[in-house]
Structure formats: C-alpha cells, structure tokens
Motif scaffolding. Structure first.
Motif, PDB file in Angstrom:
ATOM      1  N   MET A 233      42.973  52.139  38.433  1.00 44.48           N
ATOM      2  CA  MET A 233      41.749  51.458  38.011  1.00 44.48           C
ATOM      3  C   MET A 233      40.783  52.484  37.409  1.00 44.48           C
ATOM      4  O   MET A 233      40.699  53.624  37.866  1.00 44.48           O
ATOM      5  N   PRO A 234      40.043  52.106  36.365  1.00 44.42           N
ATOM      6  CA  PRO A 234      39.192  53.079  35.663  1.00 44.42           C
ATOM      7  C   PRO A 234      38.100  53.644  36.554  1.00 44.42           C
ATOM      8  O   PRO A 234      37.555  52.959  37.418  1.00 44.42           O
ATOM      9  N   LYS A 235      37.775  54.917  36.317  1.00 47.90           N
ATOM     10  CA  LYS A 235      36.717  55.591  37.067  1.00 47.90           C
ATOM     11  C   LYS A 235      35.349  55.402  36.431  1.00 47.90           C
ATOM     12  O   LYS A 235      34.328  55.716  37.040  1.00 47.90           O
ATOM     13  N   ASP A 236      35.329  54.919  35.211  1.00 46.62           N
ATOM     14  CA  ASP A 236      34.085  54.785  34.456  1.00 46.62           C
ATOM     15  C   ASP A 236      33.142  53.801  35.161  1.00 46.62           C
ATOM     16  O   ASP A 236      33.425  52.617  35.258  1.00 46.62           O
ATOM     17  N   GLU A 237      32.021  54.308  35.651  1.00 48.16           N
ATOM     18  CA  GLU A 237      31.073  53.477  36.384  1.00 48.16           C
ATOM     19  C   GLU A 237      30.386  52.446  35.493  1.00 48.16           C
ATOM     20  O   GLU A 237      29.792  51.486  35.986  1.00 48.16           O
TER      21      GLU A 237
ATOM     22  N   ILE B 104      32.437  45.038  35.458  1.00 48.56           N
ATOM     23  CA  ILE B 104      33.173  43.794  35.721  1.00 48.56           C
ATOM     24  C   ILE B 104      34.633  44.146  35.960  1.00 48.56           C
ATOM     25  O   ILE B 104      35.338  44.573  35.046  1.00 48.56           O
ATOM     26  N   ARG B 105      35.057  43.984  37.186  1.00 51.17           N
ATOM     27  CA  ARG B 105      36.429  44.270  37.590  1.00 51.17           C
ATOM     28  C   ARG B 105      36.873  43.153  38.527  1.00 51.17           C
ATOM     29  O   ARG B 105      36.040  42.534  39.206  1.00 51.17           O
TER      30      ARG B 105
ATOM     31  N   PHE C 275      48.387  47.895  30.949  1.00 50.54           N
ATOM     32  CA  PHE C 275      48.583  47.392  32.296  1.00 50.54           C
ATOM     33  C   PHE C 275      47.311  46.690  32.769  1.00 50.54           C
ATOM     34  O   PHE C 275      46.218  46.940  32.248  1.00 50.54           O
ATOM     35  N   PRO C 276      47.441  45.811  33.769  1.00 55.66           N
ATOM     36  CA  PRO C 276      46.263  45.074  34.228  1.00 55.66           C
ATOM     37  C   PRO C 276      45.095  45.956  34.647  1.00 55.66           C
ATOM     38  O   PRO C 276      43.943  45.545  34.528  1.00 55.66           O
ATOM     39  N   ALA C 277      45.390  47.154  35.147  1.00 57.29           N
ATOM     40  CA  ALA C 277      44.294  48.038  35.559  1.00 57.29           C
ATOM     41  C   ALA C 277      43.387  48.389  34.388  1.00 57.29           C
ATOM     42  O   ALA C 277      42.204  48.695  34.583  1.00 57.29           O
ATOM     43  N   ALA C 278      43.915  48.324  33.178  1.00 62.70           N
ATOM     44  CA  ALA C 278      43.100  48.589  31.988  1.00 62.70           C
ATOM     45  C   ALA C 278      42.637  47.300  31.338  1.00 62.70           C
ATOM     46  O   ALA C 278      41.451  47.130  31.013  1.00 62.70           O
ATOM     47  N   VAL C 279      43.566  46.367  31.135  1.00 61.46           N
ATOM     48  CA  VAL C 279      43.251  45.085  30.504  1.00 61.46           C
ATOM     49  C   VAL C 279      43.921  43.987  31.316  1.00 61.46           C
ATOM     50  O   VAL C 279      45.115  43.740  31.183  1.00 61.46           O
ATOM     51  N   GLY C 280      43.143  43.349  32.177  1.00 64.53           N
ATOM     52  CA  GLY C 280      43.691  42.332  33.052  1.00 64.53           C
ATOM     53  C   GLY C 280      43.099  40.970  32.778  1.00 64.53           C
ATOM     54  O   GLY C 280      43.035  40.525  31.620  1.00 64.53           O
ATOM     55  N   VAL C 281      42.635  40.306  33.829  1.00 66.98           N
ATOM     56  CA  VAL C 281      42.113  38.952  33.681  1.00 66.98           C
ATOM     57  C   VAL C 281      40.843  38.977  32.827  1.00 66.98           C
ATOM     58  O   VAL C 281      39.963  39.795  33.029  1.00 66.98           O
ATOM     59  N   TRP C 282      40.801  38.106  31.847  1.00 67.87           N
ATOM     60  CA  TRP C 282      39.713  38.019  30.875  1.00 67.87           C
ATOM     61  C   TRP C 282      39.386  39.377  30.239  1.00 67.87           C
ATOM     62  O   TRP C 282      38.245  39.686  29.922  1.00 67.87           O
TER      63      TRP C 282
ATOM     64  N   THR D 163      41.804  44.981  36.303  1.00 69.05           N
ATOM     65  CA  THR D 163      42.242  44.055  37.357  1.00 69.05           C
ATOM     66  C   THR D 163      43.309  44.717  38.217  1.00 69.05           C
ATOM     67  O   THR D 163      44.202  45.395  37.699  1.00 69.05           O
ATOM     68  N   CYS D 164      43.211  44.508  39.514  1.00 73.74           N
ATOM     69  CA  CYS D 164      44.257  44.959  40.437  1.00 73.74           C
ATOM     70  C   CYS D 164      44.853  43.737  41.119  1.00 73.74           C
ATOM     71  O   CYS D 164      44.120  42.874  41.609  1.00 73.74           O
ATOM     72  N   VAL D 165      46.181  43.665  41.144  1.00 66.01           N
ATOM     73  CA  VAL D 165      46.884  42.544  41.768  1.00 66.01           C
ATOM     74  C   VAL D 165      47.705  43.082  42.936  1.00 66.01           C
ATOM     75  O   VAL D 165      48.533  43.975  42.755  1.00 66.01           O
TER      76      VAL D 165
END
Length: 451
Positions: free
Chosen positions: A84-88, A92-93, A211-218, A222-224
């Motif tokens: 998952m990105p570290k960018d604060e 929206i995650r 991957f979802p961690a970069a481009v996931g839901v909407w 996203t982490c699943v």
C-alpha cells in the motif's frame, strides 16, 4: 454436519493460549455479541494498536509473525500490506474483506462470521488503522443470509460503542464499515473480480499490474484480505510475534493455527482449529474419526474442489502449504473431503468440471472453451461412450489450462483435480472408452463448446 464440531473433548480444550480464533465460541453455537465479546478480552488488541503502536509498527508486527492469507493462495499478509502506498497525501484508501467463500467443501469463514462477527470487525479495525484506510467493505457471499444478519448487527453495536465511525477511541482516526452481499459467483473470490463486482461491473478479473494496492476499487489504493486472515490479526497484536509463531508444529513453514476440516462419509465431519503442521492422518483419524462403517477411503482432497486428489498413503503429509506441496498438490482452504470406495471418479470429476465451467467468467478463451470441452468428454466417458484419444485430450486440456496459461487462476484450479484423478484412477476413465468397433471417427464427433 455441524459448524460447532471442534473435535473430541479428550483431544483439545480451546483456550486463548492455543486457539486464538475459536476460544470465545459458545457451546450453544449462538453468536458472541459485543458485551460478551468484550468480557472475553474483545477489542483489547484494537485498543492496544490505537494507543501504543504506530501504524507502520502494526504492519511490521503482522509481517514478522508470518501471517499468510487463509483464502487458499497463502500470500504473506504483511508483504501485501506493505504494498500500500506510503504517500500521506492519498487520503482515500479501501480495505476489502473477501467473504465470498464459494469454494466447494469449504465453510470455515461462515462459522467465524455467524458466531464471532466482532472478531472479524476487530481484525478489520486494526488492519484499517495499519493501512490508513478510511472505509471498509465485507464482500459477502449472497447465500450467507445468517452471516449478513449477524454482521450487520455487530457493525451497529460497534458503531454505538464508538468502535467504528468517527474519531475511534479518541484517536482522530475514522473508519466506516459496510456489509455488501454479492450476487453469487465463484469468480468473485478472485480479488480483482471482487473489486469489479463491488463497483457494479461484471465480475471479470482485471489485468495485473496495476495491482489493487495501487489501483483498486474506484481507482484508489485497496487491500483485499480473507475473513480468516483478518481474524488472526487481533491475537497477533495482543500476544505478540513469538507466541504466534510457537503455535505451529515443528517442521511447518506456516505460522499460527488454521481452521481445518473434513467432509464426506467420515464418522465426525466438522471443523477444527489446529496448528499448522498437524498431519492429515491426525486430522482424518483422530478428529474426523475415520470412515464410517462399511466405507473405505479411496482418495481425498486437502482443501476444496480446486485442489488435486491424493491417496490414503499421502495422509502422513503435514497440513501446511509446503507439506501438501511435497505430495503433489496445494493445501488450498485446508478443509478436506474424503472420497469413499463407492464413488466413481469419472462421475465426480464430471460434476466438478460442470461447476467450474458454469462459474467461468468467460473472459479468456482457454477457460471459456476448455472447461465445457472437458465436461463434454467426461459426460461421454461416464456413459461408456468415450472414444479412443479422449483421455489424452483431457490431459492436453489440463496442460493448456494450467498455471500461466489463462488470465486468472480459475482454470488452473479447475483442472488440477482432473489431472490428479486421471493420474491415480486412469483405469476408471479407460472403462468408459467404447470398443474400437463402436468408435465414431473423430471428425464425425463434433464438440459443441459451451453446450
């Protein structure tokens, strides 16, 4: 079969020290609601995570504990979280719980959601804190109506107690959680198909990367994670890495405990929380009680319909990914199925492949056309109308639909039991091949794909 059968009383006594997932279960199988859950140390781990641990420390703790996904793939959870990105500035995650559980012979997540809904909510709350996700969804198999009812009540209880919503535990952290029931497709167990379905799209798997961690839901990070995976998180945070690792048997490369079970014509079909590394023989004989009188064990699957068949001589394998891998298949969900001596393997495989063919999303050609083709051939063999070369064609399909040949893992999982059944029980397939004099020339035998 009962969802509260956890083994003979003389074999196990559930306690917080040895059974982190199941020690809070009630003997009457009724749900553990908020007051009782908190009386049994519920949400203590969440309070610790919010008060005493930095978000990155939670991720590192889960990583150090060696927690792996419990949905079947076994990917390291801490590693997945670390993607998952570290960018604060990305505020929206999403955290998604994969509760689709449509793997045949598998019902472990159902038990957790129906009887311990707050354990899942606490696991998601801690995970959301670690991943900085502000909203979560439990993507639930639509047929699990009781689980939906219990989860929704538990969510409302947690909201009323200030454990969900705004400014949780006075930390300034907000997390909303929703229960979303799916429309009933096996493919939604694949995380990107789940994401598409949650967005209201057709449940097709997505190309990865991204991957979802970069481009996931909407389009957001996203982490699943699976239900059982998330339910392990509170105990790891509460009791630490060393304790969690100590739960597994010697020789196991997987850490902690696992919900395992046995179905089929065994004396005591059920579900048990056992340490990784227990042998399949112990699971089968000591907990499931062996076969019922009048039946013998012919074959078994270690973890759902998408895992390969094994023989009775493989029962000494240890139940963890590497242990089952040594005897030629995957551990999968860890809920085994016993095949008795009265079962014809051709009929069993025809039934399985019909299920997998029906549940294909149809996105890629090998899966869309190959699985119905296998059903056609198996139906002919089952009727004694198979033709010379049909078995070789089936084995060819096993290769064409294997790992790396299709868009997602649906087809490889579908043909793994087929390949193993032919390997160990080829004579039963050969018995369905018509005599050469009755054979129809190959060009006169059209295969209607998809029929």
């Amino acid at each position: 079969m009962t969802l509260t059968s956890f083994g003979p009383a003389n074999l196990i006594k559930r306690s917080p020290e040895t059974h982190p997932l199941t020690w809070r279960l009630r003997d009457d199988a009724e749900p553990v609601w908020l007051d009782e859950y908190q009386a049994k140390n519920g949400y203590a781990a969440a309070r610790k995570a919010f008060a005493d641990m930095a978000q990155d420390d939670i991720v590192q703790t889960v990583k150090d504990a060696g927690l792996k996904g419990r949905g079947g793939a076994g990917f390291p959870t801490g590693v997945k979280w670390g993607l998952m990105p570290k960018d604060e500035s990305i505020n929206i995650r999403y955290l998604l719980c994969n509760a689709d559980e449509m793997e045949p012979n598998t019902w472990k997540d159902r038990m957790l959601m129906e009887q311990l809904p707050h354990l899942l909510i606490e696991g998601m709350l801690i995970s959301a804190r670690a991943l900085k996700t502000y909203r979560g969804y439990i993507f639930l198999r639509g047929e699990y109506t009781t689980a939906a009812k219990h989860l929704n009540r538990a969510v409302e209880e947690a909201k009323a107690a200030g454990l969900l919503g705004k400014n949780i535990l006075g930390s300034g952290f907000d997390f909303e959680l929703f229960v979303h029931t799916g429309a009933g497709r096996y493919i939604c167990g694949e995380e990107t198909a789940l994401i598409n379905s949650l967005e209201g799209r057709r449940a097709n798997p997505r190309s990865k990367p991204p991957f979802p961690a970069a481009v996931g839901v909407w389009g957001k990070p996203t982490c699943v994670n699976n239900v059982e995976t998330l339910c392990n998180v509170p105990a790891i945070i509460a009791d630490g890495v060393d304790w969690y690792k100590s739960l597994a048997r010697e020789g196991s490369e997987d850490m902690g405990t696992k919900l395992m079970g046995f179905s089929g014509k065994v004396k005591n079909p059920g579900l048990w929380e056992l340490p990784f590394g227990v042998t399949a023989r112990e699971l089968f004989e000591d907990y499931a009680g062996g076969m019922r009188d009048g039946y013998t064990l012919k074959a078994w699957q270690p973890g759902g319909a998408g895992t390969g068949f094994l023989l009775p001589e493989h029962l000494d394998a240890q139940m963890y990914a590497g242990g089952i891998g040594k005897v030629g298949t995957r551990m999968g969900t860890g809920l085994a199925m016993a095949v008795d001596n009265t079962v014809n393997m051709v009929s069993l495989l025809r039934n399985m492949e019909q299920f997998f063919a029906r549940e294909s999303c149809g996105f890629c050609t090998p899966c869309r056309d190959g699985l119905p083709w296998s059903v056609k051939l198996l139906m002919a063999i089952e009727k004694g109308e198979g033709q010379p070369g049909d078995i070789e064609t089936l084995l060819g399909l096993v290769g064409f639909l294997g790992p790396g040949k299709t868009f997602c893992a649906h087809a490889p999982g579908a043909v793994e039991p087929l390949g193993s059944a032919i390997k160990y029980f080829r004579s039963e397939f050969e018995a369905g091949i018509a005599p050469v004099s009755a054979a129809v020339p190959p060009l006169a035998r059209p295969i209607v794909v998809g029929a």
